[in-house]
Design an enzyme around this catalytic site. Structure first.
Site, PDB file in Angstrom:
ATOM      1  N   LYS A  13      40.038   9.376 -23.465  1.00 26.10           N
ATOM      2  CA  LYS A  13      40.281   8.259 -24.390  1.00 26.10           C
ATOM      3  C   LYS A  13      39.723   8.581 -25.777  1.00 26.10           C
ATOM      4  O   LYS A  13      40.405   8.431 -26.784  1.00 26.10           O
ATOM      5  CB  LYS A  13      39.663   6.962 -23.846  1.00 26.10           C
ATOM      6  CG  LYS A  13      40.234   6.543 -22.478  1.00 26.10           C
ATOM      7  CD  LYS A  13      39.665   5.221 -21.987  1.00 26.10           C
ATOM      8  CE  LYS A  13      38.179   5.247 -21.697  1.00 26.10           C
ATOM      9  NZ  LYS A  13      37.791   6.118 -20.555  1.00 26.10           N
ATOM     10  N   ARG A  89      37.714  -4.015 -20.179  1.00 29.01           N
ATOM     11  CA  ARG A  89      37.419  -3.171 -19.040  1.00 29.01           C
ATOM     12  C   ARG A  89      37.366  -3.983 -17.754  1.00 29.01           C
ATOM     13  O   ARG A  89      36.991  -3.465 -16.711  1.00 29.01           O
ATOM     14  CB  ARG A  89      36.030  -2.592 -19.297  1.00 29.01           C
ATOM     15  CG  ARG A  89      35.851  -1.169 -18.947  1.00 29.01           C
ATOM     16  CD  ARG A  89      34.418  -0.895 -19.317  1.00 29.01           C
ATOM     17  NE  ARG A  89      34.053   0.426 -18.994  1.00 29.01           N
ATOM     18  CZ  ARG A  89      34.139   1.454 -19.836  1.00 29.01           C
ATOM     19  NH1 ARG A  89      34.592   1.290 -21.045  1.00 29.01           N
ATOM     20  NH2 ARG A  89      33.759   2.626 -19.447  1.00 29.01           N
ATOM     21  N   ARG A 124      31.322  18.004 -20.641  1.00 22.33           N
ATOM     22  CA  ARG A 124      31.422  17.307 -21.939  1.00 22.33           C
ATOM     23  C   ARG A 124      30.125  17.446 -22.743  1.00 22.33           C
ATOM     24  O   ARG A 124      29.027  17.357 -22.213  1.00 22.33           O
ATOM     25  CB  ARG A 124      31.694  15.823 -21.731  1.00 22.33           C
ATOM     26  CG  ARG A 124      31.554  15.059 -23.052  1.00 22.33           C
ATOM     27  CD  ARG A 124      32.131  13.704 -23.020  1.00 22.33           C
ATOM     28  NE  ARG A 124      31.676  12.901 -21.904  1.00 22.33           N
ATOM     29  CZ  ARG A 124      32.241  11.744 -21.579  1.00 22.33           C
ATOM     30  NH1 ARG A 124      33.254  11.273 -22.268  1.00 22.33           N
ATOM     31  NH2 ARG A 124      31.776  11.065 -20.549  1.00 22.33           N
ATOM     32  N   ARG A 156      25.650  13.458 -22.533  1.00 21.70           N
ATOM     33  CA  ARG A 156      25.370  12.028 -22.415  1.00 21.70           C
ATOM     34  C   ARG A 156      24.529  11.745 -21.181  1.00 21.70           C
ATOM     35  O   ARG A 156      24.706  12.385 -20.155  1.00 21.70           O
ATOM     36  CB  ARG A 156      26.691  11.247 -22.329  1.00 21.70           C
ATOM     37  CG  ARG A 156      27.123  10.674 -23.648  1.00 21.70           C
ATOM     38  CD  ARG A 156      28.538  10.187 -23.649  1.00 21.70           C
ATOM     39  NE  ARG A 156      28.857   9.224 -22.580  1.00 21.70           N
ATOM     40  CZ  ARG A 156      30.026   8.589 -22.492  1.00 21.70           C
ATOM     41  NH1 ARG A 156      30.959   8.794 -23.412  1.00 21.70           N
ATOM     42  NH2 ARG A 156      30.262   7.748 -21.517  1.00 21.70           N
ATOM     43  N   ARG A 167      30.409   5.494 -11.932  1.00 18.66           N
ATOM     44  CA  ARG A 167      31.335   5.024 -12.978  1.00 18.66           C
ATOM     45  C   ARG A 167      32.784   5.026 -12.474  1.00 18.66           C
ATOM     46  O   ARG A 167      33.550   4.121 -12.791  1.00 18.66           O
ATOM     47  CB  ARG A 167      31.198   5.911 -14.229  1.00 18.66           C
ATOM     48  CG  ARG A 167      29.908   5.621 -15.007  1.00 18.66           C
ATOM     49  CD  ARG A 167      29.557   6.731 -15.961  1.00 18.66           C
ATOM     50  NE  ARG A 167      30.548   6.949 -16.992  1.00 18.66           N
ATOM     51  CZ  ARG A 167      30.692   8.081 -17.674  1.00 18.66           C
ATOM     52  NH1 ARG A 167      29.891   9.106 -17.417  1.00 18.66           N
ATOM     53  NH2 ARG A 167      31.601   8.182 -18.605  1.00 18.66           N
TER      54      ARG A 167
HETATM   55  P1  AP5 Z   1      36.619  12.009 -23.506  1.00 17.39           P
HETATM   56  O1  AP5 Z   1      37.662  11.982 -24.566  1.00 17.39           O
HETATM   57  O2  AP5 Z   1      35.204  11.901 -23.915  1.00 17.39           O
HETATM   58  O3  AP5 Z   1      36.961  10.929 -22.368  1.00 17.39           O
HETATM   59  P2  AP5 Z   1      36.782   9.343 -22.364  1.00 17.39           P
HETATM   60  O4  AP5 Z   1      37.968   8.809 -21.625  1.00 17.39           O
HETATM   61  O5  AP5 Z   1      36.520   8.834 -23.721  1.00 17.39           O
HETATM   62  O6  AP5 Z   1      35.520   9.247 -21.414  1.00 17.39           O
HETATM   63  P3  AP5 Z   1      34.238   8.301 -21.490  1.00 17.39           P
HETATM   64  O7  AP5 Z   1      33.280   8.868 -20.468  1.00 17.39           O
HETATM   65  O8  AP5 Z   1      33.764   8.143 -22.875  1.00 17.39           O
HETATM   66  O9  AP5 Z   1      34.814   6.979 -20.948  1.00 17.39           O
HETATM   67  P4  AP5 Z   1      34.009   5.832 -20.331  1.00 17.39           P
HETATM   68  O10 AP5 Z   1      35.078   4.806 -20.239  1.00 17.39           O
HETATM   69  O11 AP5 Z   1      33.329   6.163 -19.060  1.00 17.39           O
HETATM   70  O12 AP5 Z   1      32.806   5.617 -21.347  1.00 17.39           O
HETATM   71  P5  AP5 Z   1      32.533   4.593 -22.505  1.00 17.39           P
HETATM   72  O13 AP5 Z   1      31.889   5.311 -23.594  1.00 17.39           O
HETATM   73  O14 AP5 Z   1      33.735   3.764 -22.796  1.00 17.39           O
HETATM   74  O15 AP5 Z   1      36.872  13.355 -22.656  1.00 17.39           O
HETATM   75  C1  AP5 Z   1      36.021  13.745 -21.583  1.00 17.39           C
HETATM   76  C2  AP5 Z   1      35.853  15.276 -21.571  1.00 17.39           C
HETATM   77  O16 AP5 Z   1      37.097  15.890 -21.214  1.00 17.39           O
HETATM   78  C3  AP5 Z   1      35.468  15.870 -22.934  1.00 17.39           C
HETATM   79  O17 AP5 Z   1      34.578  16.929 -22.727  1.00 17.39           O
HETATM   80  C4  AP5 Z   1      36.808  16.354 -23.514  1.00 17.39           C
HETATM   81  O18 AP5 Z   1      36.625  17.448 -24.398  1.00 17.39           O
HETATM   82  C5  AP5 Z   1      37.576  16.765 -22.264  1.00 17.39           C
HETATM   83  N1  AP5 Z   1      39.013  16.513 -22.373  1.00 17.39           N
HETATM   84  C6  AP5 Z   1      39.633  15.442 -22.960  1.00 17.39           C
HETATM   85  N2  AP5 Z   1      40.977  15.535 -22.832  1.00 17.39           N
HETATM   86  C7  AP5 Z   1      41.215  16.685 -22.132  1.00 17.39           C
HETATM   87  C8  AP5 Z   1      42.411  17.331 -21.670  1.00 17.39           C
HETATM   88  N3  AP5 Z   1      43.636  16.796 -21.902  1.00 17.39           N
HETATM   89  N4  AP5 Z   1      42.276  18.492 -20.976  1.00 17.39           N
HETATM   90  C9  AP5 Z   1      41.047  19.017 -20.737  1.00 17.39           C
HETATM   91  N5  AP5 Z   1      39.885  18.457 -21.160  1.00 17.39           N
HETATM   92  C10 AP5 Z   1      39.963  17.313 -21.839  1.00 17.39           C
HETATM   93  O19 AP5 Z   1      31.481   3.621 -21.806  1.00 17.39           O
HETATM   94  C11 AP5 Z   1      30.183   4.062 -21.448  1.00 17.39           C
HETATM   95  C12 AP5 Z   1      29.413   2.932 -20.775  1.00 17.39           C
HETATM   96  O20 AP5 Z   1      29.269   1.825 -21.685  1.00 17.39           O
HETATM   97  C13 AP5 Z   1      30.096   2.308 -19.550  1.00 17.39           C
HETATM   98  O21 AP5 Z   1      29.817   3.029 -18.378  1.00 17.39           O
HETATM   99  C14 AP5 Z   1      29.498   0.897 -19.555  1.00 17.39           C
HETATM  100  O22 AP5 Z   1      28.200   0.888 -19.005  1.00 17.39           O
HETATM  101  C15 AP5 Z   1      29.390   0.582 -21.031  1.00 17.39           C
HETATM  102  N6  AP5 Z   1      30.576  -0.143 -21.542  1.00 17.39           N
HETATM  103  C16 AP5 Z   1      31.451   0.282 -22.520  1.00 17.39           C
HETATM  104  N7  AP5 Z   1      32.415  -0.620 -22.730  1.00 17.39           N
HETATM  105  C17 AP5 Z   1      32.179  -1.655 -21.887  1.00 17.39           C
HETATM  106  C18 AP5 Z   1      32.843  -2.890 -21.616  1.00 17.39           C
HETATM  107  N8  AP5 Z   1      33.964  -3.238 -22.256  1.00 17.39           N
HETATM  108  N9  AP5 Z   1      32.296  -3.716 -20.688  1.00 17.39           N
HETATM  109  C19 AP5 Z   1      31.173  -3.389 -20.022  1.00 17.39           C
HETATM  110  N10 AP5 Z   1      30.507  -2.230 -20.221  1.00 17.39           N
HETATM  111  C20 AP5 Z   1      30.985  -1.366 -21.139  1.00 17.39           C
HETATM  112 ZN    ZN Z   2      34.892   7.797 -24.597  1.00 11.56          ZN
END
Ligand code: AP5
Ligand code: ZN
Length: 212
Positions: A13, A89, A124, A156, A167
């Site tokens: 994402k 989410r 990552r 992270r 997760r």
């Molecule tokens: P990356 O682009 O970082 O993936 P992402 O989908 O953004 O993953 P996140 O881990 O950030 O998502 P998340 O939803 O768990 O975390 P968030 O920050 O929202 O890519 C991942 C890796 O793969 C990278 O190394 C990249 O280089 C590689 N990659 C990407 N595309 C690729 C491809 N096509 N091929 C190969 N490699 C590739 O949330 C974190 C925490 O915050 C949650 O757990 C929760 O506790 C809290 N939180 C956030 N929002 C809310 C909400 N709305 N409600 C409640 N809690 C929340």
């Molecule tokens: Zn992310």
């Protein structure tokens, strides 16, 4: 243009958000994960409350997240559109978003299976400014340093294997119901997230073109 990026942790994402914003520089980027991590880093009250949930791989409670997201959505720079990453989410959050009156253009589901997720998240690395890399799939030009801000890349706290499994479980239980929720509204488009980033982006760009 009002877009939602949906998908499991590590689906790409954040990676795709950067490319979408390059295509549509006028829209505002709202990543609740990045916002929460900034609160944790700054040691705010919200950050202190959110940290334990994030570190264990759970969701931060709605009463903390929803207000933060809707306040951000109400700011001036969102007038020409938004890219929402990580919000909503849960169905309860989607209902709160619907209540805010913002009309959605579409929801992009980036689909990636669980095994691939574990591989991606373990490799990552992130910079201070939140730029995302992967040690094998998307390495920086200079090892261990961000191409953009030069900061030392770090892992992270929630990317430890046992936290990633939690997760994923939370995603399947609480977030995956949003797929049917938005499908029923005719807003959902599925994107194969296992393709290389450039191909995923091409597919996303073509999909957005049908929504404008
Ligand atoms: P990356 O682009 O970082 O993936 P992402 O989908 O953004 O993953 P996140 O881990 O950030 O998502 P998340 O939803 O768990 O975390 P968030 O920050 O929202 O890519 C991942 C890796 O793969 C990278 O190394 C990249 O280089 C590689 N990659 C990407 N595309 C690729 C491809 N096509 N091929 C190969 N490699 C590739 O949330 C974190 C925490 O915050 C949650 O757990 C929760 O506790 C809290 N939180 C956030 N929002 C809310 C909400 N709305 N409600 C409640 N809690 C929340
Ligand atoms: Zn992310």
């Amino acid at each position: 243009l009002n877009l939602i990026l949906l998908g499991p942790p590590g689906a790409g994402k954040g990676t795709q958000a950067e490319r979408i914003l390059a295509d549509f520089p006028q829209i505002a980027y709202i990543s609740t994960g990045n916002m929460l991590r900034a609160h944790v880093a700054d040691g705010t009250e919200l950050g202190k409350e959110a940290k334990s949930y994030m570190d264990s791989g759970g969701l931060v409670p709605d009463e903390l997240v929803t207000k933060m997201a809707l306040d951000r959505l109400a700011q001036d720079d969102t007038r020409d559109g938004v890219l929402l990453d990580g919000f909503p989410r849960k169905v309860t959050q989607a209902e709160a978003l619907a209540g805010s009156g913002r009309k959605l253009s579409g929801v992009l589901l980036i689909d990636v299976d669980d095994e691939e997720i574990v591989r991606r998240v373990s490799g990552r690395r992130v910079s201070k400014s939140g730029r995302v890399y992967h040690v094998d799939f998307d390495p920086p030009k200079h090892e261990g340093r961000c191409d953009v801000d030069g900061s030392v890349l770090i892992q992270r706290d929630d990317d430890k294997p046992e936290v990633v499994r939690e997760r994923l479980a939370v995603y399947h239980r609480d977030t995956a119901p949003l797929i049917a929720y938005y499908e029923d509204q005719g807003l959902l488009a599925r994107v194969d997230g296992t393709r290389p980033p450039t191909e995923v982006h091409d597919h996303i760009r073509a999909t957005i073109a049908t929504w404008r």
